[in-house]
Structure formats: structure tokens, C-alpha cells
Design a protein around this motif. Structure first.
Motif, short mmCIF file in Angstrom:
data_model
loop_
_atom_site.label_atom_id
_atom_site.label_comp_id
_atom_site.label_asym_id
_atom_site.label_seq_id
_atom_site.Cartn_x
_atom_site.Cartn_y
_atom_site.Cartn_z
N LEU A 223 18.88 8.37 33.01
CA LEU A 223 19.01 9.21 31.88
C LEU A 223 17.68 9.74 31.38
CD1 LEU A 223 21.90 7.73 30.36
CD2 LEU A 223 21.76 9.80 31.61
N LEU A 224 16.69 8.83 31.14
CA LEU A 224 15.54 8.94 30.50
C LEU A 224 14.77 9.76 31.21
CD1 LEU A 224 13.28 8.01 28.49
CD2 LEU A 224 12.37 6.27 30.12
N ILE A 225 14.53 9.69 32.46
CA ILE A 225 13.95 10.78 33.17
C ILE A 225 14.60 12.07 33.04
CG2 ILE A 225 13.32 11.49 35.64
CD1 ILE A 225 13.00 8.47 36.23
N ILE A 226 15.99 12.42 33.12
CA ILE A 226 16.40 13.42 32.68
C ILE A 226 15.90 13.99 31.48
CG2 ILE A 226 18.75 14.66 32.49
CD1 ILE A 226 19.67 12.84 34.80
N PHE A 227 16.01 13.27 30.33
CA PHE A 227 15.67 13.97 29.22
C PHE A 227 14.38 14.23 29.08
CE2 PHE A 227 19.65 11.38 27.60
CZ PHE A 227 20.38 12.43 27.15
N MET A 228 13.48 13.47 29.64
CA MET A 228 12.20 13.85 29.85
C MET A 228 11.62 15.17 30.34
SD MET A 228 10.27 10.15 30.42
CE MET A 228 8.73 10.83 30.84
N VAL A 229 12.42 15.48 31.61
CA VAL A 229 12.57 16.78 32.31
C VAL A 229 12.75 17.80 31.44
CG1 VAL A 229 12.88 18.13 34.36
CG2 VAL A 229 12.15 15.54 34.59
#
Length: 149
Positions: free
Chosen positions: A28-34
Motif C-alpha cells: 500500500l505504501l508503494i501504491i500511494f507513493m506512485v
């Protein structure tokens, strides 16, 4: 005795395995960062300059922006600028003006764009039931760094 030995081997654990939760959190962190940088898509409009006096500041005008390519963007009540097509523009602005008849509607046309785009927006707003429309500009001598603000 055998039952007692089985219970000792199959003792229940009272701890939580957090490894799957950490994996989900990192995904989820990676998705939000992208996706976060994609949420702030701004469109710069180079407004023409004029020696006209400023209108009385009214709260949260409806701003219809026309960029150099003729694309339309709508800003309602200080919200983010969103790209719209002609039908959506007429529907949203028409409904908003019917609900708030005192709201001011402003058109911001790019200095390098075609006059036809601004004229078409004025005609579309008239069809949507908007009776008064203002044109935005920058004060004479204002730099291009303040364009669209």
C-alpha cells in the motif's frame, strides 16, 4: 499418559504473526507513493495582461480555463482544477449557478490560445443558463511566473 503427552506437543501459541500485515502495508505504501504525484496535475494558463481595474473580490468564483490547445478545465468553489468536456461543463456550471445565482463565473483563456476556444466557452455557458460571465487577465507588468494563479 498418552493424552497428556499430546497436549504438551500441541500447545497453543498466543502471539500474532504480523509478517503478512507488514507485507500488505508495504504494498500500500508503494501504491500511494506512485499515485500521489499524479494527483497534483496543474495546468498553467498564460493570461493576457490589461490595465483594467480589478473586480470586487467575491468568494469562490467558478473559473473555466481554456488552455492553448483548447482543452477545458473547471474550478468550482476553490477546489482543484479538473478537466471537463463541453457537456460536463454545461451540466456542472448550469446546476451550480441555478443553486447559487450570485456566484461569479470567470473565463481564463490562455494568451497563446485561439479566440475561438474562449468564444465557444462563452456560448456554452450561455446555453447552460449563465447570464453574466467575466474574463480573467493579469495586471499589466505581472510576470509569467504568476500565470494561472
Amino acid at each position: 499418559m498418552r493424552n497428556a503427552a499430546r497436549h504438551k506437543r500441541m500447545k497453543l501459541k498466543s502471539e500474532i504473526n504480523v509478517v503478512p500485515y507488514i507485507d500488505v502495508m508495504l504494498v500500500l505504501l508503494i501504491i500511494f507513493m506512485v499515485t500521489a504525484p499524479m494527483m497534483n496535475a496543474n495546468v498553467d494558463v498564460n493570461l493576457p495582461q490589461a490595465n483594467a481595474r480589478s473586480m470586487a473580490d467575491k468568494k469562490n468564483p467558478v473559473i473555466v480555463s481554456v488552455d492553448a490547445d483548447g482543452s477545458l478545465y473547471l474550478t468550482l468553489e476553490g477546489a482543484k482544477k479538473e478537466p471537463v468536456d463541453v457537456a460536463t461543463l454545461q451540466a456542472k456550471v448550469g446546476a451550480f449557478v441555478k443553486a447559487n445565482p450570485e456566484v461569479s463565473v470567470l473565463v481564463a483563456g490562455d494568451r497563446d490560445g485561439k479566440y475561438e476556444g474562449v468564444y465557444q466557452v462563452l456560448a456554452d455557458l450561455q446555453q447552460a443558463g449563465v447570464s453574466k460571465v467575466g474574463l480573467m487577465s493579469q495586471p499589466q507588468g505581472a510576470g509569467a511566473g504568476n500565470a494561472g494563479k
